[in-house]
Design a protein around this motif. Structure first.
Motif, mmCIF file in Angstrom:
data_model
loop_
_atom_site.group_PDB
_atom_site.id
_atom_site.type_symbol
_atom_site.label_atom_id
_atom_site.label_comp_id
_atom_site.label_asym_id
_atom_site.label_seq_id
_atom_site.Cartn_x
_atom_site.Cartn_y
_atom_site.Cartn_z
ATOM 1 N N ALA A 77 0.957 -1.228 0.030
ATOM 2 C CA ALA A 77 0.038 -0.272 -0.082
ATOM 3 C C ALA A 77 0.822 1.326 -0.015
ATOM 4 O O ALA A 77 0.738 2.230 -0.578
ATOM 5 N N TYR A 78 1.892 1.219 0.890
ATOM 6 C CA TYR A 78 2.869 2.333 0.872
ATOM 7 C C TYR A 78 3.570 2.565 -0.407
ATOM 8 O O TYR A 78 3.706 3.768 -1.086
ATOM 9 N N ASP A 79 4.040 1.537 -0.829
ATOM 10 C CA ASP A 79 4.736 1.823 -2.108
ATOM 11 C C ASP A 79 3.892 2.015 -3.589
ATOM 12 O O ASP A 79 4.773 2.693 -4.456
ATOM 13 N N ASN A 80 2.767 1.991 -3.441
ATOM 14 C CA ASN A 80 1.900 2.446 -4.321
ATOM 15 C C ASN A 80 1.523 4.073 -4.585
ATOM 16 O O ASN A 80 0.560 4.312 -5.104
ATOM 17 N N ILE A 81 1.707 4.599 -3.320
ATOM 18 C CA ILE A 81 1.875 6.069 -3.008
ATOM 19 C C ILE A 81 2.731 6.691 -4.300
ATOM 20 O O ILE A 81 4.031 6.429 -4.006
ATOM 21 N N LYS A 129 9.959 8.849 3.698
ATOM 22 C CA LYS A 129 10.405 7.798 2.859
ATOM 23 C C LYS A 129 10.718 6.593 4.086
ATOM 24 O O LYS A 129 10.958 6.902 5.063
ATOM 25 N N PHE A 130 10.067 5.288 3.923
ATOM 26 C CA PHE A 130 10.272 4.397 4.806
ATOM 27 C C PHE A 130 10.848 3.038 4.076
ATOM 28 O O PHE A 130 10.314 2.887 3.171
ATOM 29 N N ALA A 131 11.689 2.449 4.844
ATOM 30 C CA ALA A 131 12.309 1.201 4.285
ATOM 31 C C ALA A 131 11.132 0.023 4.774
ATOM 32 O O ALA A 131 10.574 0.392 5.810
ATOM 33 N N PRO A 132 11.264 -1.048 4.117
ATOM 34 C CA PRO A 132 10.272 -2.122 5.027
ATOM 35 C C PRO A 132 10.503 -2.251 6.163
ATOM 36 O O PRO A 132 9.466 -2.662 6.815
ATOM 37 N N THR A 133 11.621 -2.309 6.499
ATOM 38 C CA THR A 133 12.057 -2.642 8.038
ATOM 39 C C THR A 133 11.566 -1.406 8.971
ATOM 40 O O THR A 133 11.421 -1.792 10.125
ATOM 41 N N TRP A 150 2.029 10.204 10.496
ATOM 42 C CA TRP A 150 1.193 10.166 9.039
ATOM 43 C C TRP A 150 1.031 8.785 8.409
ATOM 44 O O TRP A 150 0.132 8.660 7.884
ATOM 45 N N LEU A 151 1.956 7.954 8.521
ATOM 46 C CA LEU A 151 1.929 6.445 8.251
ATOM 47 C C LEU A 151 0.784 5.916 8.926
ATOM 48 O O LEU A 151 -0.140 5.244 7.968
ATOM 49 N N ILE A 152 0.564 5.810 10.006
ATOM 50 C CA ILE A 152 -0.423 5.506 10.859
ATOM 51 C C ILE A 152 -1.819 6.032 10.243
ATOM 52 O O ILE A 152 -2.833 5.391 9.977
ATOM 53 N N THR A 153 -1.951 7.261 10.155
ATOM 54 C CA THR A 153 -3.169 7.904 9.811
ATOM 55 C C THR A 153 -3.530 7.429 8.194
ATOM 56 O O THR A 153 -4.506 7.219 7.936
ATOM 57 N N PHE A 154 -2.351 7.295 7.540
ATOM 58 C CA PHE A 154 -2.647 6.776 6.096
ATOM 59 C C PHE A 154 -3.108 5.474 6.200
ATOM 60 O O PHE A 154 -4.096 5.276 5.378
ATOM 61 N N LEU A 155 -2.525 4.603 6.670
ATOM 62 C CA LEU A 155 -3.086 3.006 7.123
ATOM 63 C C LEU A 155 -4.603 3.011 7.296
ATOM 64 O O LEU A 155 -5.363 2.402 6.917
ATOM 65 N N ILE A 156 -5.030 3.969 8.264
ATOM 66 C CA ILE A 156 -6.218 3.808 8.715
ATOM 67 C C ILE A 156 -7.374 4.426 7.515
ATOM 68 O O ILE A 156 -8.322 3.784 7.477
ATOM 69 N N ASP A 157 -6.932 5.626 6.930
ATOM 70 C CA ASP A 157 -7.697 5.968 5.841
ATOM 71 C C ASP A 157 -7.635 5.167 4.585
ATOM 72 O O ASP A 157 -8.589 4.731 4.041
#
Length: 76
Positions: A32-36, A42-46, A64-71
């Motif tokens: 999901a993150y890689d398709n933005i 920028k986040f690495a998989p780890t 931001w990442l947590i909010t993105f995933l919830i949305d």
């Protein structure tokens, strides 16, 4: 832990519970993150795994990442 950090920790746990219930894994989060097209951070998989496991401080990028995933998955 501040109230804001507690709130984001609760939201992180909602994401983790959702992933377990839906049979999803960190790979789905990374996908999901890689398709933005142009993510603001920028986040690495780890990094993503560390965030989901609660091993990172609640910085602006983690929030931001947590909010993105919830949305993204419309988690209530």
């Amino acid at each position: 832990m501040s109230e804001v950090e507690q709130s984001f920790d609760t939201q992180r746990l909602k994401v983790v519970d959702f992933l377990k219930k839906e049979g999803k894994s960190n790979k789905d989060v990374i996908w999901a993150y890689d398709n933005i097209k142009s993510p603001p951070y920028k986040f690495a998989p780890t990094d993503i795994s560390s965030i989901l496991n609660g091993k990172r401080k609640y910085t602006k990028s983690v929030k931001w990442l947590i909010t993105f995933l919830i949305d993204y998955w419309d988690i209530k």
